[in-house]
Enzyme design. Structure first.
Site, mmCIF file in Angstrom:
data_model
loop_
_atom_site.group_PDB
_atom_site.id
_atom_site.type_symbol
_atom_site.label_atom_id
_atom_site.label_comp_id
_atom_site.label_asym_id
_atom_site.label_seq_id
_atom_site.Cartn_x
_atom_site.Cartn_y
_atom_site.Cartn_z
ATOM 1 N N CYS A 199 0.819 -1.221 0.030
ATOM 2 C CA CYS A 199 -0.172 -0.114 0.038
ATOM 3 C C CYS A 199 0.897 1.381 0.151
ATOM 4 O O CYS A 199 0.654 2.066 -1.033
ATOM 5 C CB CYS A 199 -0.822 -0.001 1.474
ATOM 6 S SG CYS A 199 -2.034 -1.115 1.271
ATOM 7 N N HIS A 259 -3.037 6.870 4.098
ATOM 8 C CA HIS A 259 -2.224 6.000 4.433
ATOM 9 C C HIS A 259 -0.638 6.407 3.923
ATOM 10 O O HIS A 259 0.306 5.732 3.623
ATOM 11 C CB HIS A 259 -2.251 4.511 3.503
ATOM 12 C CG HIS A 259 -1.535 3.238 4.536
ATOM 13 N ND1 HIS A 259 -1.378 2.230 3.934
ATOM 14 C CD2 HIS A 259 -1.120 3.315 5.691
ATOM 15 C CE1 HIS A 259 -0.726 1.294 4.792
ATOM 16 N NE2 HIS A 259 -0.586 1.907 6.068
#
Ligand SMILES: *[C@@H]1O[C@H](CO)[C@@H](O)[C@H](O)[C@H]1NC(C)=O
Ligand SMILES: *[C@@H]1O[C@H](CO)[C@@H](O)[C@H](O)[C@H]1NC(C)=O
Ligand SMILES: *[C@@H]1O[C@H](CO)[C@@H](O)[C@H](O)[C@H]1NC(C)=O
Ligand SMILES: *[C@@H]1O[C@H](CO)[C@@H](O)[C@H](O)[C@H]1NC(C)=O
Length: 518
Positions: free
Chosen positions: A75, A131
């Site tokens: 990610c 994130h």
């Protein structure tokens, strides 16, 4: 090329219509939809007969299916590359994801896609996952070029109560800009984010161009104590999937697919579709066979999320836009996730802002807009798949060849994982418009099998996309050339930004909410 200001001035003086036309023409809306952890074989345009994705497929078939397109294995590196146009090794994000209690994030010196788009008058919204750091408010999306953020800051979340658990830490993680959102418990995240995206489109003032970054939670697993979460409505569509985990996962995909259809319909309702670019991409390969408690699938590709095999880095993606000329095709043009930044800026006729802004800190991405539109060869011949010194893994693709050194998890996730709950055959896969065609498998232990912990492996992906046949011994010159290229990339690696956990970041110290602490 350097054009002195005076000369540029006189060009504009003699050709004022160039500027006038540009101002009159509205820049396109950019809709960037990122699925989380969606595997190669989780969309029906790649052959998944288990999980039909009619909305995704419709746009993919009308647009361009990107079948030679790479992302990074996890990610944070992918999202950092997407938003800056750089390789993770040049951002310090190449080693592992950001955990909530770690005080780091995407370097503040980096210029993000929405910051560039601002120069073209865009209104920028992010819905869903960030994130890229939140320990200090400077790192939040609303301080990195976005005008609004509705969503979460961690790498994953509960689809219903919107809490995030990491190791021993647990807290609420849903925000409307900086405000904690407490009154949406029980509302399914995929639907919430879709509704927000619809509202942004429906209330958008179309006299300015829109950039919508819809970064879904789907189809990432939720917290480990209840990882696979869908609604009954979606779950009930998949009685033919006899494996409970894969069936729940299919329900998560169905929500994602419906979201893509709803976002498209919103654009159409407002007539914005005529001047829009829709990009759909996964952030990394699928966590298959219970990796991360999930049941994504990359078959027949090798490996899973967080490995450098094709199953970890070859991404499911398409681009759709009426502004593209040569559409309705499966592209084998080589592309990397870092290419979106210059490609999107090119679609927005803003390519020049990159060179002006970041001349001493060049991007790695390549503008693919005209190659995609005209169907001409990609200007990209190489993709660095990653270098992570701390895990001792390297992979690079040059033209058809790929070299791999080392492997994550001591080789535990180096296999081929067919989807659970079905009997899939190569013959059935090949009927899909964009399926990959593999050479027959080798028996493990034959001289040609790859043992990445023993020595480098070399694959010819044009003939062997499934990475069965290690050519390292047969083609030593190619191997050496690839190693030489890798060594050059290796000298450009910057230190990872990762930081050890800081107890001050624990949500229990902030009323069980994930919050900035510095
Ligand atoms: C949740 O609270 C916000 C802020 O007070 C409010 O605007 C919104 O309408 C509420 N939503 C629901 C579903 O109650
Ligand atoms: C949309 O923006 C334009 C330009 O800023 C402005 O003139 C117009 O009033 C806005 N329209 C609405 C409905 O707010
Ligand atoms: C797969 O094939 C086996 C053997 O033919 C059969 O017993 C099984 O029921 C099949 N499974 C599914 C999900 O079709
Ligand atoms: C890459 O660089 C690191 C650190 O400088 C070094 O330890 C490593 O051996 C190099 N690896 C390769 C494959 O060149």
């Amino acid at each position: 090329m350097y054009i002195p200001r005076l000369v540029l001035g006189s060009i504009l003086y003699f050709f004022p219509h160039v500027v006038a036309e540009r101002q009159a023409k509205q820049r396109p809306n950019i809709i960037l939809i990122v699925a989380d952890d969606l595997g190669w074989n989780d969309v029906s345009f790649h052959g998944s007969q288990q999980i039909p994705t009619p909305n995704i497929d419709r746009l993919a078939r009308q647009g361009i299916i990107l079948n030679n397109y790479y992302v990074t294995p996890i990610c944070t590196p992918s999202r950092s590359s997407l938003l800056t146009g750089k390789y993770p090794i040049h951002l310090g994000t190449q080693h592992n994801v950001l955990n909530g209690v770690e005080p780091w994030g995407l370097g503040l010196e980096e210029i993000t896609l929405p910051q560039y788009l601002k120069k073209g008058g865009y209104v920028n919204h992010i819905v869903g996952k960030w994130h890229l750091g939140f320990f200090s408010e400077n790192y939040l999306p609303t301080n990195r070029g976005f005008d609004s953020h509705f969503g979460y800051w961690l790498g994953h979340s509960d689809y219903f109560d919107h809490s995030g658990q990491e190791w021993g830490d647990w807290g609420l993680d849903l925000r409307n800009n900086l405000d904690v959102v407490r009154n949406l418990t029980g509302r399914y995240a995929t639907d919430l984010f879709t509704k927000r995206a619809e509202r942004i489109i429906h209330t958008h003032n179309t006299s300015t161009p829109l950039f919508l970054y819809l970064a879904h939670l789907a189809v990432h697993s939720a917290n480990e104590y209840d990882p696979l979460q869908t609604t009954k409505r979606y779950y009930d569509r998949f009685p033919h999937i006899k494996h409970e985990g894969r069936r729940l996962f299919a329900g998560m995909v169905a929500g994602l697919d419906e979201s893509v259809g709803r976002v498209y319909r919103s654009l159409k309702d407002r007539g914005m579709d005529k001047n829009s670019v829709i990009v759909f991409t996964t952030d990394n390969g699928g966590p298959a066979a219970s990796f991360d408690y999930n049941y994504a699938n990359n078959w027949p590709l090798r490996g899973v999320k967080d490995t450098l095999w094709e199953g970890g880095v070859r991404g499911s993606a398409f681009i759709w836009s009426p502004l593209l000329k040569n559409t309705g095709r499966v592209s084998t043009q080589l592309m990397h996730i870092s290419d979106w930044l210059p490609t999107i800026l090119s679609a927005a006729e803003l390519n020049d802002v990159i060179t002006r802004a970041d001349i001493n800190n060049p991007i790695d991405g390549i503008d693919q807009w005209s190659a995609l539109s005209e169907n001409t060869p990609s200007a990209r011949t190489e993709v660095l798949l990653n270098i992570d010194h701390d895990r001792n893994v390297y992979a690079l693709r040059v033209k058809n060849y790929k070299i791999i050194l080392g492997t994550t998890y001591n080789g535990d996730w180096d296999n081929w994982y067919p989807p659970e709950g079905t009997n899939i055959t190569y013959a059935s896969m090949k009927q899909a418009p964009a399926a990959v065609k593999c050479a027959p498998p080798l028996n493990p232990g034959t001289p040609q099998s790859c043992m990445p912990l023993k020595g480098p492996c070399l694959f010819d992906l044009a003939n062997d996309p499934c990475e069965y046949h290690n050519l390292a011994d047969q083609q030593p010159e190619v191997l050496q050339r690839m190693l030489d290229r890798l060594t050059i990339y290796n000298t450009t690696v910057v230190p990872p930004r990762n930081q050890p956990p800081d107890p001050a970041g624990k949500p229990e110290r902030h009323g069980y909410v994930w919050a900035p602490w510095k």
